[in-house]
Motif scaffolding. Structure first.
Motif, short mmCIF file in Angstrom:
data_model
loop_
_atom_site.label_atom_id
_atom_site.label_comp_id
_atom_site.label_asym_id
_atom_site.label_seq_id
_atom_site.Cartn_x
_atom_site.Cartn_y
_atom_site.Cartn_z
N LYS A 88 2.70 1.77 -2.93
CA LYS A 88 1.67 2.19 -4.46
C LYS A 88 1.27 3.75 -4.07
N ASP A 89 0.75 4.01 -2.79
CA ASP A 89 0.19 5.38 -2.63
C ASP A 89 1.30 6.51 -2.18
N GLN A 108 0.93 -1.13 -0.22
CA GLN A 108 -0.20 -0.01 -0.12
C GLN A 108 0.97 1.16 -0.14
#
Length: 393
Positions: free
Chosen positions: A52-53, A49
């Motif tokens: 990705k973010d 996560q």
């Protein structure tokens, strides 16, 4: 033959954990827990996560049309320079700070040469609200001033290493001393695929997202999930280890490692470990090491603050000794010219470390239909003053 680490922490004859007794509990805690933590679904979810973010992965695989035409082959760049903080280093620091948190550590230390690992460590410490101390050679502090400012802005304390060559090797020595003195609450985020086991394997696994993405992206672009050649620069070699990881046992893929020849391999001012090194122990592992006849470490030199390390990671030492990897040494001048060439042909200013890998097509011919992936490990913002001075811009 396997090119991955074995259960004792060795790549062939290289690796292991050669550490003072005071550090044994810390290293053993890591060794017995790292794979279990990394394979835990909740850890993987948090890691993926954040990549990705926060980091901005996956990074693009970019076909360099003009450069490919010039060298008569198919050159792709894995754009690690587009990561948050400007290099591949953040893949590893995200992973290690999550791991440190799982182990209940409250304080983070790191070493840095070019400053990118220091910035990436300071960044994740700010993100997680942890105390951060970064050791950096006095000479590197002077030549990487923008990164020093970034670290301080992020809340890190930057401590100069004043001994030896006052560069990366000496910063690492200082960080290890700190860890010996603060064993309980401190985690040492090593930035490269070097150090006592399990660090080389742990760092490589966090960086292996690079080769994992290359496989998926090549399948989309070329209809196959492997290149003919994968090229990366090596000092300690974490960007290279991550670029090679999923291709280590795939003999269809030629692995090319690019070292800093400095002012020439035989000039006395070089960091070409494969050409100049022999077996020795540095920073907790057995590897190839530049040293005198009586075992004193030879001071390395490179125009690049990230490649002037007297050794290579044990994985790379094994790739060299086993002849699985093709090792090429690139001088300061050739690297700087290759960096300028990329800038003028493709509009990308690379880090000087990366520029060493970019010099390979000038030195070694590739076939017309071959697919060559070069890991563009970092962007050149931090090196602008060196470029300006070199080219009188």
């Amino acid at each position: 033959m396997s090119y991955h680490v074995d259960q004792n922490g060795y790549y062939g004859n290289f690796g292991g954990a050669f550490i003072p007794e005071m550090l044994y509990p810390n290293v053993e805690e890591l060794r017995t827990n790292y794979l279990q933590i990394m394979n835990d679904p909740s850890f993987k979810k948090d890691f993926d996560q954040l990549l990705k973010d926060y980091v901005g992965r996956p990074t693009p695989l970019y076909f360099a049309k003009r450069l490919s035409e010039k060298y008569g082959t198919r050159i792709y760049f894995k754009r690690e320079d587009l990561n948050h903080t400007g290099a591949h280093k953040v893949n590893n620091t995200i992973g290690q700070i999550l791991l440190a948190r799982k182990l209940g550590k409250k304080r983070i230390i790191a070493e840095t040469g070019a400053g990118q690992h220091g910035v990436a460590t300071a960044t994740v410490c700010a993100l997680m609200g942890m105390q951060c101390v970064v050791y950096m050679g006095e000479i590197d502090i002077a030549r990487q001033a923008p990164n020093v400012a970034r670290m301080k802005m992020l809340g890190a304390e930057v401590r100069p290493a004043l001994s030896g060559s006052r560069t990366l090797k000496d910063a690492t020595n200082e960080a290890i001393r700190d860890w010996i003195n603060n064993p309980l609450d401190t985690h040492y985020i090593i930035g490269s695929a070097i150090g006592p086991h399990p660090y080389p394997d742990m760092v490589t696994r966090f960086q292996s997202v690079i080769s994992e993405e290359i496989r998926k992206q090549l399948l989309e672009k070329e209809g196959r999930d492997y290149p003919d050649h994968v090229v990366a620069c090596i000092g300690g070699g974490s960007n290279a280890a991550g670029s090679y990881y999923h291709f280590l046992d795939d003999t269809r893929v030629n692995i090319i490692a690019v070292e800093a020849a400095g002012k020439g391999i035989d000039s006395g001012e070089s960091a070409a470990t494969s050409a100049l090194g022999r077996e020795g122990i540095i920073h907790g592992c057995k590897t190839l090491l530049m040293q005198t006849d009586d075992g004193q470490i030879t001071e390395p030199y490179s125009i690049s603050a990230g490649l002037d390390y007297p050794g290579v990671g044990p994985m790379h030492a094994h790739l060299y000794a086993s002849k699985r990897g093709e090792f090429i040494s690139v001088t300061d001048d050739d690297a700087m010219n290759a960096g300028l060439e990329l800038t003028r042909l493709e509009g990308i200013i690379p880090a000087i470390e990366t520029a060493h890998a970019l010099a390979v097509p000038q030195q070694r011919p590739f076939k017309k239909d071959e697919v060559v992936v070069i890991n563009l490990s970092g962007r050149g913002d931090k090196d602008l003053n060196t470029y300006i001075d070199h080219f009188n811009l």
